[in-house]
Design a protein around this motif. Structure first.
Motif, short mmCIF file in Angstrom:
data_model
loop_
_atom_site.label_atom_id
_atom_site.label_comp_id
_atom_site.label_asym_id
_atom_site.label_seq_id
_atom_site.Cartn_x
_atom_site.Cartn_y
_atom_site.Cartn_z
N VAL A 122 0.80 -1.09 0.00
CA VAL A 122 0.16 0.21 -0.13
C VAL A 122 1.02 1.06 -0.03
O VAL A 122 1.62 1.57 0.96
CB VAL A 122 -1.05 0.01 1.18
N PHE A 123 0.66 2.18 -0.97
CA PHE A 123 1.39 3.30 -1.35
C PHE A 123 0.41 4.22 -0.73
O PHE A 123 -0.30 4.60 -1.71
CB PHE A 123 2.03 3.34 -2.31
N THR A 124 0.90 5.41 0.10
CA THR A 124 0.16 6.71 0.09
C THR A 124 0.67 7.57 -1.20
O THR A 124 1.40 7.34 -1.64
CB THR A 124 0.66 7.43 1.37
N PRO A 125 -0.22 8.76 -1.28
CA PRO A 125 0.00 9.58 -2.27
C PRO A 125 1.60 10.13 -2.59
O PRO A 125 2.05 10.07 -3.74
CB PRO A 125 -0.80 10.86 -2.03
N PRO A 135 -4.53 12.22 -14.21
CA PRO A 135 -6.03 12.03 -14.90
C PRO A 135 -5.75 11.22 -16.23
O PRO A 135 -4.52 11.49 -16.85
CB PRO A 135 -6.31 13.31 -14.81
N PRO A 136 -6.59 10.39 -16.48
CA PRO A 136 -8.06 10.03 -16.08
C PRO A 136 -7.73 8.83 -15.25
O PRO A 136 -8.86 8.40 -14.48
CB PRO A 136 -8.88 10.04 -16.97
N LEU A 137 -6.55 8.25 -14.97
CA LEU A 137 -6.56 6.82 -14.36
C LEU A 137 -6.57 7.08 -13.14
O LEU A 137 -6.96 6.38 -12.48
CB LEU A 137 -5.37 6.09 -14.84
N ILE A 138 -5.64 8.16 -12.56
CA ILE A 138 -5.33 8.04 -10.91
C ILE A 138 -5.88 9.67 -10.60
O ILE A 138 -5.52 10.59 -11.03
CB ILE A 138 -3.95 8.30 -10.73
N PRO A 139 -6.92 9.42 -9.58
CA PRO A 139 -7.47 10.69 -9.05
C PRO A 139 -6.57 11.43 -8.20
O PRO A 139 -5.34 10.77 -7.67
CB PRO A 139 -8.66 10.45 -8.37
N PRO A 140 -6.59 12.79 -7.69
CA PRO A 140 -5.78 13.24 -6.86
C PRO A 140 -5.66 12.68 -5.61
O PRO A 140 -6.63 12.01 -5.12
CB PRO A 140 -6.19 14.84 -6.62
N ASN A 141 -4.39 12.59 -4.90
CA ASN A 141 -4.25 12.28 -3.62
C ASN A 141 -4.71 10.83 -3.38
O ASN A 141 -5.49 10.31 -2.34
CB ASN A 141 -4.97 13.13 -2.35
N ALA A 142 -4.40 9.77 -4.12
CA ALA A 142 -4.77 8.47 -4.25
C ALA A 142 -3.90 7.47 -3.61
O ALA A 142 -2.76 7.75 -3.80
CB ALA A 142 -5.11 8.03 -5.78
N THR A 143 -4.46 6.77 -2.70
CA THR A 143 -3.86 5.81 -2.05
C THR A 143 -3.93 4.66 -2.96
O THR A 143 -5.13 4.37 -3.49
CB THR A 143 -3.96 5.45 -0.62
N VAL A 144 -2.84 3.78 -3.52
CA VAL A 144 -3.03 2.90 -4.23
C VAL A 144 -2.27 1.42 -3.92
O VAL A 144 -1.42 1.79 -2.68
CB VAL A 144 -2.16 3.19 -5.62
N MET A 145 -2.72 0.25 -4.38
CA MET A 145 -2.11 -1.05 -3.87
C MET A 145 -1.65 -1.70 -4.96
O MET A 145 -2.25 -1.34 -6.06
CB MET A 145 -3.35 -1.82 -3.02
N PHE A 146 -0.46 -2.36 -4.81
CA PHE A 146 0.15 -2.97 -5.92
C PHE A 146 0.43 -4.48 -5.47
O PHE A 146 0.93 -4.80 -4.20
CB PHE A 146 1.73 -2.48 -6.30
N GLU A 147 -0.04 -5.52 -6.30
CA GLU A 147 0.49 -6.72 -6.08
C GLU A 147 1.74 -7.04 -6.91
O GLU A 147 1.84 -6.78 -8.11
CB GLU A 147 -0.48 -7.85 -6.27
N VAL A 148 2.92 -7.68 -6.37
CA VAL A 148 3.94 -7.90 -7.02
C VAL A 148 4.60 -9.19 -7.03
O VAL A 148 4.64 -9.65 -5.79
CB VAL A 148 5.02 -6.63 -6.67
N GLU A 149 4.96 -9.60 -8.19
CA GLU A 149 5.74 -10.90 -8.12
C GLU A 149 7.17 -10.67 -8.89
O GLU A 149 7.19 -10.42 -9.61
CB GLU A 149 5.02 -12.17 -8.78
N VAL A 150 8.37 -11.20 -8.16
CA VAL A 150 9.59 -11.02 -8.55
C VAL A 150 9.97 -12.38 -9.18
O VAL A 150 10.13 -13.17 -8.57
CB VAL A 150 10.57 -10.48 -7.33
N LEU A 151 10.07 -12.24 -10.60
CA LEU A 151 10.37 -13.24 -11.31
C LEU A 151 11.85 -13.56 -11.34
O LEU A 151 12.40 -14.80 -11.33
CB LEU A 151 9.90 -13.03 -12.73
N ASP A 152 12.79 -12.66 -11.67
CA ASP A 152 14.11 -12.78 -11.59
C ASP A 152 14.87 -11.27 -11.52
O ASP A 152 14.22 -10.30 -11.56
CB ASP A 152 14.52 -13.21 -12.89
#
Length: 368
Positions: A122-125, A135-152
């Protein structure tokens, strides 16, 4: 932290708007569950980057400045579909931290991960797309979440620093560091080769070879350089075969033989290249030499059988092959009665080790 414009570009590149396959319902966003989860690791010290490990990895953590291959999906709160993802890609390419990956929170998170690990962040703005958003994908001051897998990943920081130096500065680099740079470039090539990106692999191998072209002061140093060169030359020869450029494959195979004239792989690559160019006599010479060094190598023996079939197609006047009985040992004989040239070899490897001549007005009779 990267500027929001750079991060926004990253988001646009990932969000291709691809629909899910027909018949599959959208997956529920993991965002609410993660926000309610307890025991999240605070990686930034201010709660701006929090981590939940879903599957542990192995080995060392991703080092600073590394080039990583990851699968990722980014989510906004209250959204089931990711706003950016590369999970549709079968083989994500390597991306360099700080250059290709510019999202501040993502870079901090990746430095805590190991190969094979899967985690949510979870990343704060401040650590994501800032006050302005994207815009238009990310609104202002958005907290976002990332799912990540390290392959190599590859530790490429020292390698990248080396290529930023002038030629004169590179010449003063200690030998062991030069060898490490060349090895890293070769590993890059190996990664691309495994992904069947042969052009990219070829370029990386050539870059590695260029690093090793330096004057040395002792025989011991020359042996170390030659050992690294040999690996690169063998990889170049194989890659050019995959690119269907046998003349270059032969040239690099012969360079490898200049370092080690009894290297079975180099002889095998040269034989393969000559066979591709229908230079059967040269192919035979290289492959038989390789077979003498490794008589039970299946790849070499299969290539010799392939060569035998090529010869039969190349010489349509050849009469049917007549099998001979005999001990299972490799023997070769040849004679001419003035009208026909007889060639044969006894044993299981006979057809793979045959000799032939283009008779002057003679018929060729092949017996194995």
């Amino acid at each position: 932290m990267a500027g929001s414009g750079e991060a926004a570009g990253e988001a646009r590149a990932g969000a291709e708007g691809r629909p899910r396959p027909a018949g599959l319902a959208p997956a529920a966003s993991p965002f609410p569950c993660l926000l309610r989860a307890r025991g999240l690791q605070d990686l930034s010290g201010d709660g701006g980057v929090r981590k939940e490990e879903l599957r542990p990895g192995s080995g060392q953590a991703v080092p600073p400045g590394a080039s990583v291959a990851v699968k990722y999906s980014g989510y906004l709160e209250h959204c089931d579909e990711p706003f950016c993802t590369n999970c549709y890609s079968k083989s994500p390419g390597l991306m360099k931290l700080g250059k290709d990956i510019t999202l501040g929170g993502l870079e901090i998170g990746l430095l805590t991960m190991k190969k094979g690990e899967v985690a949510r962040f979870v990343f704060t703005p401040y650590y994501a797309y800032g006050q302005q958003g994207c815009p238009p994908l990310i609104p202002p001051n958005a907290t976002v979440m990332f799912e990540v897998e390290v392959l190599d990943f590859l530790d490429s920081e020292e390698c990248d620093a080396f290529f930023e130096l002038t030629a004169e500065q590179q010449g003063t680099f200690p030998l062991q560091k030069v060898l490490k740079v060349a090895d890293t470039e070769r590993e890059f090539g190996n990664y691309l080769y495994c992904k069947r990106h042969f052009e990219g692999a070829k370029d990386r191998y050539k870059r590695a070879f260029s690093v090793l072209a330096r004057s040395l002061s002792s025989e011991a140093e020359q042996r170390q350089i030659n050992a690294s060169k040999l690996l690169v030359l063998l990889n170049l020869s194989l890659t050019y075969l995959k690119l269907e450029r046998p003349a270059q494959a032969l040239a690099y195979g012969q360079k490898a033989l200049e370092i080690d004239q009894r290297n079975a792989k180099a002889l095998f690559r040269c034989g393969q290249a000559c066979l591709c160019m229908t230079e059967y006599e040269k192919a035979r010479d290289f492959l038989v030499r390789a077979q003498h060094i490794q008589p039970f190598n299946h790849d070499i023996n299969n290539e010799l059988k392939k060569l035998a079939r090529g010869v039969l197609q190349f010489m349509p006047a050849v009469v049917p092959v007549i099998p001979l009985e005999g001990p299972r040992q490799l023997t070769k004989e040849r004679f001419s009665d003035g009208k026909e040239t007889y060639l044969w070899a006894q044993g299981d490897l006979g057809i793979a080790s045959m000799f032939w001549e283009k008779g002057q007005g003679q018929r060729l009779v092949l017996r194995v």
